[in-house]
Design a protein around this motif. Structure first.
Motif, short mmCIF file in Angstrom:
data_model
loop_
_atom_site.label_atom_id
_atom_site.label_comp_id
_atom_site.label_asym_id
_atom_site.label_seq_id
_atom_site.Cartn_x
_atom_site.Cartn_y
_atom_site.Cartn_z
N ALA A 14 -22.02 -14.86 -19.83
CA ALA A 14 -22.32 -14.48 -18.45
C ALA A 14 -23.82 -14.42 -18.22
O ALA A 14 -24.33 -14.85 -17.18
N ASN A 15 -24.55 -13.87 -19.20
CA ASN A 15 -26.01 -13.81 -19.08
C ASN A 15 -26.62 -15.20 -19.04
O ASN A 15 -27.54 -15.47 -18.28
N ALA A 16 -26.11 -16.12 -19.90
CA ALA A 16 -26.64 -17.48 -19.92
C ALA A 16 -26.39 -18.18 -18.59
O ALA A 16 -27.25 -18.90 -18.07
N THR A 17 -25.21 -17.98 -18.02
CA THR A 17 -24.89 -18.59 -16.74
C THR A 17 -25.78 -18.03 -15.64
O THR A 17 -26.32 -18.77 -14.81
N GLU A 18 -25.96 -16.72 -15.63
CA GLU A 18 -26.78 -16.07 -14.60
C GLU A 18 -28.23 -16.56 -14.68
O GLU A 18 -28.85 -16.89 -13.66
N LYS A 19 -28.77 -16.66 -15.90
CA LYS A 19 -30.16 -17.08 -16.05
C LYS A 19 -30.32 -18.56 -15.74
O LYS A 19 -31.34 -18.98 -15.20
N ASP A 81 -24.82 -26.98 -23.95
CA ASP A 81 -26.03 -27.02 -24.76
C ASP A 81 -25.73 -27.23 -26.24
O ASP A 81 -26.53 -27.82 -26.97
N VAL A 82 -24.58 -26.77 -26.71
CA VAL A 82 -24.23 -26.95 -28.12
C VAL A 82 -23.73 -28.37 -28.40
O VAL A 82 -24.14 -29.00 -29.38
N THR A 102 -36.32 -31.55 -29.38
CA THR A 102 -34.88 -31.38 -29.54
C THR A 102 -34.40 -30.43 -28.43
O THR A 102 -35.14 -30.18 -27.48
N ILE A 103 -33.20 -29.91 -28.55
CA ILE A 103 -32.58 -29.20 -27.43
C ILE A 103 -33.28 -27.88 -27.11
O ILE A 103 -33.86 -27.24 -27.98
N GLU A 104 -33.17 -27.47 -25.84
CA GLU A 104 -33.67 -26.16 -25.42
C GLU A 104 -32.69 -25.06 -25.80
O GLU A 104 -33.09 -23.98 -26.21
N GLY A 105 -31.39 -25.33 -25.66
CA GLY A 105 -30.40 -24.30 -25.91
C GLY A 105 -30.21 -23.39 -24.70
O GLY A 105 -30.96 -23.47 -23.72
N PRO A 106 -29.22 -22.50 -24.77
CA PRO A 106 -28.89 -21.67 -23.60
C PRO A 106 -29.67 -20.38 -23.47
O PRO A 106 -29.47 -19.65 -22.51
N GLN A 197 -24.16 -17.69 -36.30
CA GLN A 197 -23.05 -18.36 -35.65
C GLN A 197 -23.19 -18.24 -34.14
O GLN A 197 -23.58 -17.18 -33.64
N ILE A 198 -22.88 -19.31 -33.41
CA ILE A 198 -22.81 -19.16 -31.96
C ILE A 198 -21.67 -18.21 -31.65
O ILE A 198 -20.77 -18.01 -32.48
#
Length: 284
Positions: A14-19, A81-82, A102-106, A197-198
């Protein structure tokens, strides 16, 4: 050190989606023709999978239920992102000169505290981990030092949690934007992160379990490096001998991004040097 409340995948998602909604300009202008082209290709790939693998209604309904849960858990940023971002990054930067990205990630958050080099990242008094001195120089592809370059860095703590995404962690813990000196040199004192671990208690974890995969990412530092007139680079740096370098769940490891720290002369931690080479903006 303790996390005051148990971190959960749903909360992190939820935090990743909000940001993401707050920080990304989602209204990028894409032509109708391009949308049609990409959507048609994606749908065809799914249809081809159904046809070739002879997908049953039970499997189809399980997919629908899982896709609904991804949204309910707020895990679309994590999922994309994964499993998808690494391919986008490779396409976008295929012809780029200079350091590898490489990737930014969430878990990126803009606006971290600006610190002059040499700098120490914000951290708790009882922060767990091995001290790490991360240093180097930022130059352009022609070797010109880039004074005042920004080395933006963030990483998980020793338990695998990111500030602003897990509870009980100070807002800017292990996050900062370090300003290089007049010769483009930077020094950052932080702690060496651990593999983690994710989140596995949400929809992404459900997929991992159902597929018999593992959820591990190798230990890594996240970085965004920039200077006026140069292309910003987003990257991650990993650590030699990490057992997950070869099977990172996010498929983001590249040989050029692996660090090999050495013990410091006083025996109190480790140190490593890494130079960033930025391509000029007009080369893009």
């Amino acid at each position: 050190m303790s996390v005051e409340t148990t971190a959960t995948a749903a909360a992190s998602g939820a935090n990743a989606t909000e940001k993401f909604r707050a920080n990304k300009t989602a209204a990028a202008q894409v032509s109708t023709a391009r949308v049609s082209q990409l959507a048609s290709r994606a749908i065809k790939a799914l249809v081809d999978t159904v046809t070739e693998e002879k997908v049953t209604y039970d499997e189809y309904n399980a997919l629908k239920a899982w896709l609904i849960r991804v949204g309910e858990d707020g895990e679309w940023p994590l999922f994309l992102d994964v499993w998808i971002e690494h391919a986008v990054e490779e396409v976008v930067n295929a012809d780029r000169e200079g350091s590898k990205g490489t990737i930014e990630g969430p878990y990126y958050v803009p606006g971290s505290p600006v610190l002059q080099s040499p700098a120490t990242l914000p951290q708790r008094e009882d922060e767990v981990g091995t001290p790490l001195l991360f240093q180097g120089q930022v130059t352009s592809v022609d070797g010109t030092p880039l004074p005042g370059a920004h080395v933006e860095i963030w990483h998980a703590d020793d338990a695998g949690y990111y500030s602003q995404f897990a509870p009980g962690i100070p807002e800017w813990n292990l996050r900062g934007t370090v300003v290089a000196d007049a010769d483009g040199n930077y020094q950052i004192n932080t702690l060496q992160p651990a593999p983690y671990q994710i989140p596995t208690d949400g929809a992404c974890g459900q997929l991992i379990t159902a597929a018999g995969w593992h959820a591990w990412r190798p230990a890594h530092l996240h970085l965004k490096v920039s200077a006026p007139g140069q292309q910003l680079i987003t990257t991650q740096l990993y650590f030699t001998a990490d057992e997950h370098l070869s099977d990172d769940i996010a498929s983001a490891v590249k040989p050029e991004l692996i660090l090999d720290p050495s013990p410091t002369s006083d025996g109190n931690g480790r140190e490593v040097s890494y130079n960033f080479v930025l391509a000029p903006e007009e080369a893009k």
